[in-house]
Design an enzyme around this catalytic site. Sequence first.
Site, mmCIF file in Angstrom:
data_model
loop_
_atom_site.group_PDB
_atom_site.id
_atom_site.type_symbol
_atom_site.label_atom_id
_atom_site.label_comp_id
_atom_site.label_asym_id
_atom_site.label_seq_id
_atom_site.Cartn_x
_atom_site.Cartn_y
_atom_site.Cartn_z
ATOM 1 N N HIS A 1 -11.162 -3.705 10.385
ATOM 2 C CA HIS A 1 -11.767 -3.711 9.049
ATOM 3 C C HIS A 1 -13.037 -2.868 8.994
ATOM 4 O O HIS A 1 -13.896 -3.085 8.141
ATOM 5 C CB HIS A 1 -12.067 -5.146 8.603
ATOM 6 C CG HIS A 1 -10.903 -5.821 7.938
ATOM 7 N ND1 HIS A 1 -9.637 -5.798 8.469
ATOM 8 C CD2 HIS A 1 -10.790 -6.518 6.771
ATOM 9 C CE1 HIS A 1 -8.815 -6.479 7.668
ATOM 10 N NE2 HIS A 1 -9.489 -6.912 6.628
ATOM 11 N N GLU B 1 0.805 -1.224 0.000
ATOM 12 C CA GLU B 1 0.000 0.000 0.000
ATOM 13 C C GLU B 1 0.833 1.267 0.000
ATOM 14 O O GLU B 1 0.459 2.269 -0.618
ATOM 15 C CB GLU B 1 -0.950 0.003 1.201
ATOM 16 C CG GLU B 1 -2.141 -0.953 1.090
ATOM 17 C CD GLU B 1 -1.829 -2.401 1.416
ATOM 18 O OE1 GLU B 1 -0.653 -2.705 1.728
ATOM 19 O OE2 GLU B 1 -2.744 -3.234 1.362
HETATM 20 C C1 LIG Z 1 -2.570 -4.491 4.406
HETATM 21 C C2 LIG Z 1 -3.686 -5.305 3.854
HETATM 22 N N1 LIG Z 1 -3.950 -5.200 2.552
HETATM 23 C C3 LIG Z 1 -4.941 -5.950 2.011
HETATM 24 C C4 LIG Z 1 -5.693 -6.791 2.776
HETATM 25 C C5 LIG Z 1 -6.804 -7.644 2.147
HETATM 26 N N2 LIG Z 1 -6.376 -9.039 2.210
HETATM 27 C C6 LIG Z 1 -6.760 -9.856 3.202
HETATM 28 S S1 LIG Z 1 -6.036 -11.348 3.110
HETATM 29 C C7 LIG Z 1 -5.211 -10.943 1.701
HETATM 30 C C8 LIG Z 1 -4.326 -11.946 1.023
HETATM 31 C C9 LIG Z 1 -3.131 -12.295 1.818
HETATM 32 O O1 LIG Z 1 -2.479 -13.370 1.205
HETATM 33 P P1 LIG Z 1 -1.438 -14.279 1.974
HETATM 34 O O2 LIG Z 1 -0.540 -13.437 2.807
HETATM 35 O O3 LIG Z 1 -0.802 -15.140 0.962
HETATM 36 O O4 LIG Z 1 -2.302 -15.128 2.988
HETATM 37 P P2 LIG Z 1 -3.415 -16.233 2.672
HETATM 38 O O5 LIG Z 1 -4.725 -15.533 2.734
HETATM 39 O O6 LIG Z 1 -3.111 -16.816 1.347
HETATM 40 O O7 LIG Z 1 -3.309 -17.217 3.777
HETATM 41 C C10 LIG Z 1 -5.507 -9.640 1.328
HETATM 42 C C11 LIG Z 1 -4.991 -8.996 0.138
HETATM 43 C C12 LIG Z 1 -5.409 -6.821 4.145
HETATM 44 N N3 LIG Z 1 -6.116 -7.570 4.988
HETATM 45 N N4 LIG Z 1 -4.381 -6.096 4.650
#
Ligand SMILES: Cc1ncc(C[n+]2csc(CCOP(=O)(O)OP(=O)(O)O)c2C)c(N)n1
Lengths: 314, 314, 346, 346
Positions: free
Chosen positions: C132, C63
């Site tokens: 959130h 971000e």
């Molecule tokens: C800083 C931030 N940006 C975006 C999000 C939205 N978001 C929630 S989970 C996620 C994906 C994260 O992927 P990963 O770290 O690979 O974890 P996984 O869900 O695959 O276990 C996103 C983009 C968030 N929660 N926090």
Amino acid sequence: MKKFDVKKAYSLFYLIRKSEEKIIELYDTDKIKSPVHLSIGQEPVAVGVSLALDKKDIIFSNYRGHAHYLAREGNLKEMWAELYGKVAGSSRGKAGSMHLSDWSVNFMTTSAIVATAVPEAVGYAYSQKYQNNEGVVICYHGDGAVDEGVYWESINFASLHQLPILFVCENNKYAIYTHQDKRMLGDSIVSRANSFGLKSFRVDGIRTEDFFNAANDSINNIKNNSGPILLECMTSRWRDHVGPGEDRHINFRSDKELNDAITNDDLKNLESLINKEDVVTIQKDIDSQINDAIKYSEDSSFPGTKEITDNVYG
Amino acid sequence: MKKFDVKKAYSLFYLIRKSEEKIIELYDTDKIKSPVHLSIGQEPVAVGVSLALDKKDIIFSNYRGHAHYLAREGNLKEMWAELYGKVAGSSRGKAGSMHLSDWSVNFMTTSAIVATAVPEAVGYAYSQKYQNNEGVVICYHGDGAVDEGVYWESINFASLHQLPILFVCENNKYAIYTHQDKRMLGDSIVSRANSFGLKSFRVDGIRTEDFFNAANDSINNIKNNSGPILLECMTSRWRDHVGPGEDRHINFRSDKELNDAITNDDLKNLESLINKEDVVTIQKDIDSQINDAIKYSEDSSFPGTKEITDNVYG
Amino acid sequence: MDNLKEINYGEAIYEGCYQEMENDDSVFVYGLGVDDTKGHYGTSKDLHKVFGAKRNFDIPLSEDAMTGIGIGAALGGLKPIYVHQRMDFLLLCMNQLVNMAAKLRYMSSGVHSVPLVVRAAIGRSWGQGAQHSQAFHSYFMHVPGIKVVAPTTPHDAKGCLIASIRDKNPVIFVEHRMLYSNVGYVPEELYEVEFGKGRVLIEGTDITLVGVSYTVTDCIRASLALKEIGISAEVIDPVSLSPIDYELIRKSANKTKKVLVVDNGWLTCGFAAEVIADLGINCKDLDLDRMGYLESPCPTTRVLEDGFYPSPESVAIKANTMCGGDSNWKPENISRKEINSFKGPF
Amino acid sequence: MDNLKEINYGEAIYEGCYQEMENDDSVFVYGLGVDDTKGHYGTSKDLHKVFGAKRNFDIPLSEDAMTGIGIGAALGGLKPIYVHQRMDFLLLCMNQLVNMAAKLRYMSSGVHSVPLVVRAAIGRSWGQGAQHSQAFHSYFMHVPGIKVVAPTTPHDAKGCLIASIRDKNPVIFVEHRMLYSNVGYVPEELYEVEFGKGRVLIEGTDITLVGVSYTVTDCIRASLALKEIGISAEVIDPVSLSPIDYELIRKSANKTKKVLVVDNGWLTCGFAAEVIADLGINCKDLDLDRMGYLESPCPTTRVLEDGFYPSPESVAIKANTMCGGDSNWKPENISRKEINSFKGPF
Ligand SMILES: Cc1ncc(C[n+]2csc(CCOP(=O)(O)OP(=O)(O)O)c2C)c(N)n1
Ligand SMILES: Cc1ncc(C[n+]2csc(CCOP(=O)(O)OP(=O)(O)O)c2C)c(N)n1
Ligand SMILES: [Mg+2]
Ligand SMILES: [Mg+2]
């Protein structure tokens, strides 16, 4: 050094799988007052790592934390009550699924903002070193977390100060529906981390035992002052990013990719390594634990609205 | 591909050195209304890189930007008037030394928050690619900037999208008084950047020509779609981090380290490569340019207080 | 503006964006998941198929840098729209937005401009918890050099988005998840809603209710309930928060002599504090009060969450009390379809 | 509190920190340059020599992670103090401070606590420009779960720092560069200044002046100038901004009926807005007004910078006008040693 305990592994794995399946089953009733990010498919990592831990070790997790918590032998009833938003929950319903924590098992905190608890884990490791405490810190995070700058700042500090911390990257290849290839050039989490002075290894296993072995070695090394270590654990998320559903209709990954993962389910493998009777006993025991936990949650009451502003300040 | 032009190099180098020395000379009069971060000692990087550039190339710099700006053949008078805080300054005194910018030479912006203009440079490179424009973006930054997470996020995006950008890390080994060794494990800027998919090279030269050669090759490669490149340019800051003074009394680095750098001053070397007459002409010309610029600044007026709230919104 | 179509808030944003992308090649949209099948509540759905990947693309979770990259692209002549799934994530972007976007024009004495639009959705639905659910419009109102809009109706959503894209300055475009399904009449063509102008949505004489984004709907519903007990509440939607239409609010305040500001966020140093401070300074003899998020993080469990946010009921009760009504009065249960029908999972 | 010593603000911070480090092994200090020869204006000078490098250490430029690391260390039972050379850098820490530090206690229903102190200096001297001069106290006042203090006197600096370290909650400790040389009497022993209590520094009857951090000194100087023309101005130093002593300000307001709040930052949604909103809601028949940074980024050149900030003169002029005085009156030139003697280079 610990030895791999197949029965224990099976039992924890089964507990996680069944709990998540129960969540899916119940979700439509709206009794669970929280978005849920299920761990189904990723259990081998949490179980493997947890079996390598001591009581004194400390866990930092994220919103996809059910498996981490249950593999740590957290309190099943309190977790369920927390999902139900009841006062018997580990945080009286204020946390929900995304912010589980439980100090009685050193399960510290889980953040819903990606990568945001990573520096906390490093800071905790600093405090362990500062106080000459024994426990190693485990920092679970996804492959998406490494996109965040704070991740590299944290890794840098951990390696600069040679802190007692094991980073466990659960690489399920996706951040929501976005493949790693759309987020970074090359398949280079391990080499990136190595370049920051962090000893890093990829664990390509689908077997719980492989993750156990890697974690066991790592923890042992860290206890012998190896400095921090990263394990990139290749795994697969079977359900949708969030919620109880599947995500095949979104077409962001091939059916084959998912089918292969499901075919290789290590739960079946572990089951095959244990004698039938034990399997039945374990299953029965866990099924009833889960039922008890649900009953416990249903029986517990909701917090009163005057609790809203409790515990803002200490 | 460009060829190294010794006379031009000498002339730009001399211009920067003399300007900075003039700032030191005048600083006590309080006529300069701005903190200054001098480039003395680091001129070879700015001069070498700038000689490799075309008019269309675009520069992003930081608070230590005088050398970058002057090597780019920015407007000397306007820069001086800006330091004086006068209306004839490039930003009517609102920017001062830390925020120089001048679109007439594609000198975009300079931030006083470390690493904060790095993603801007990457975004500009995205816009160049988007619009099929020709110029390559040059992003100057210090070795301290790579401590910041935003740096790795930016690098990651630049390499993922193969953007036309050259990162020029001026590694003077210090962030203020803190040596690189106290900030990261190992001497690994190049390997870190390589692991992010950025082609990276260290330029160990003390000669302007070495930096020119490296930049010239890199720019050429980038123009031929090599993707982004990083040059880690080893250099030395002779004066204090900020202000006109020296910093030997702070004892954060050895006298020898600094003396060696001063002994190797490339200004003397360049001078030795040009015939005496030319040297005299160049010096005379630049000395009088600087005097003119100072006179111009002294003659210009301060902005009126009603300007304070001008240009907040467009 | 002849051709009106009945569409929802999400569709209005999509339409404004689509049309302006057609109109201006320099507009592009980026953010997490903007090119996935969901396309951020449909607002960016399939734009990459129409306009190509360079104009609608997914990004790494970065971000901070991605904000600077938008600023840089804006300096380079483009008009970026950065879409955030949650406003909470803007906390990672504060350095770029406040130290760079808001200041580049000023520091260059008017040479630079940063026509960046940052769309950010306030995450409320249910169970969103502490990280959130937050709203930070007041953070951006605080800083000179940034504009802030928070449209409530589909009409304003489309017109504000187009105006935001065309604006030379960085604009924070505040959305609210519970507004996406709001339906209204929207002109088919391209049009701008002017910044700095608020709207009187319902005229009244006894009390003025000022909301922000989703709480405007709380105010509207409260005013309908109040009407039934004979209280005439004027409802103001400021639409634009920076610049803000102080005049309109003052005028209403001078008429009704009672103002209740219902913020969509915390009270201390927030939007409500600002509006009330302005009235306290510039008007006389008013009854003033404010409501907003309770003074705690947002709890996850539904029962607590329901009490955490203002509601049509709580607004009506407070307004009634301010008008001298019985403090034990409660309105009949007011339906809120968008809240009650929300089923998750997220 | 018998033994008083005359020391300056910077020394008072140093002393409070030193004594509490002696008193409590879990306290440590980190930040850019905290162990260099300058030791952040002397406030952390040589602490590493006394307490070892693990308790006073320099860090990489990684504000975001270093905040989380402090939070993590606090969870681990330590009491970290993170020192920032400029408050502007806190914009890089917003996610950690607001999404984590402020919420961990709440999300765990009281199990976690985060006894982190974040010291941040407002950068004003001269020529600091748009990115090294900002004050963001109101950002932290906005968020439940964080405390904010902004002491003005050496006495309060020492006592607030000790109280901040001992507090279970995250505390933002606001310093101001032009205050470090302020001299005052300070008890030699360890003591705490209680949060949530403001101070009447000068009693008066005609108007109440409320400052924050350095602008408290503007208010004091203005009140002295006003005295000469027969206006009795009460000066309030809130000291603690979150929690804030509304009662004290209301009481003074009810007495003087006129309140001018002089913020050390921008007005919109700021501290001044908050105080005035509270008065507008809870008191009647007041004349209220506010001053602060002008509505622009901070310009670098001295002449513009001087007009950008409130000053004793501008405060006195506005207060005099509020009291019905001649709007053309100007106080004699009021000396401000710390501003005029400042020579840089930074
Ligand atoms: C800083 C931030 N940006 C975006 C999000 C939205 N978001 C929630 S989970 C996620 C994906 C994260 O992927 P990963 O770290 O690979 O974890 P996984 O869900 O695959 O276990 C996103 C983009 C968030 N929660 N926090
Ligand atoms: C984000 C941020 N943190 C801290 C500072 C204070 N600071 C100014 S310059 C500097 C050192 C930067 O070092 P480097 O990037 O190597 O550049 P150099 O000054 O050596 O050219 C620091 C820490 C800052 N300006 N911005
Ligand atoms: Mg993933
Ligand atoms: Mg450096």
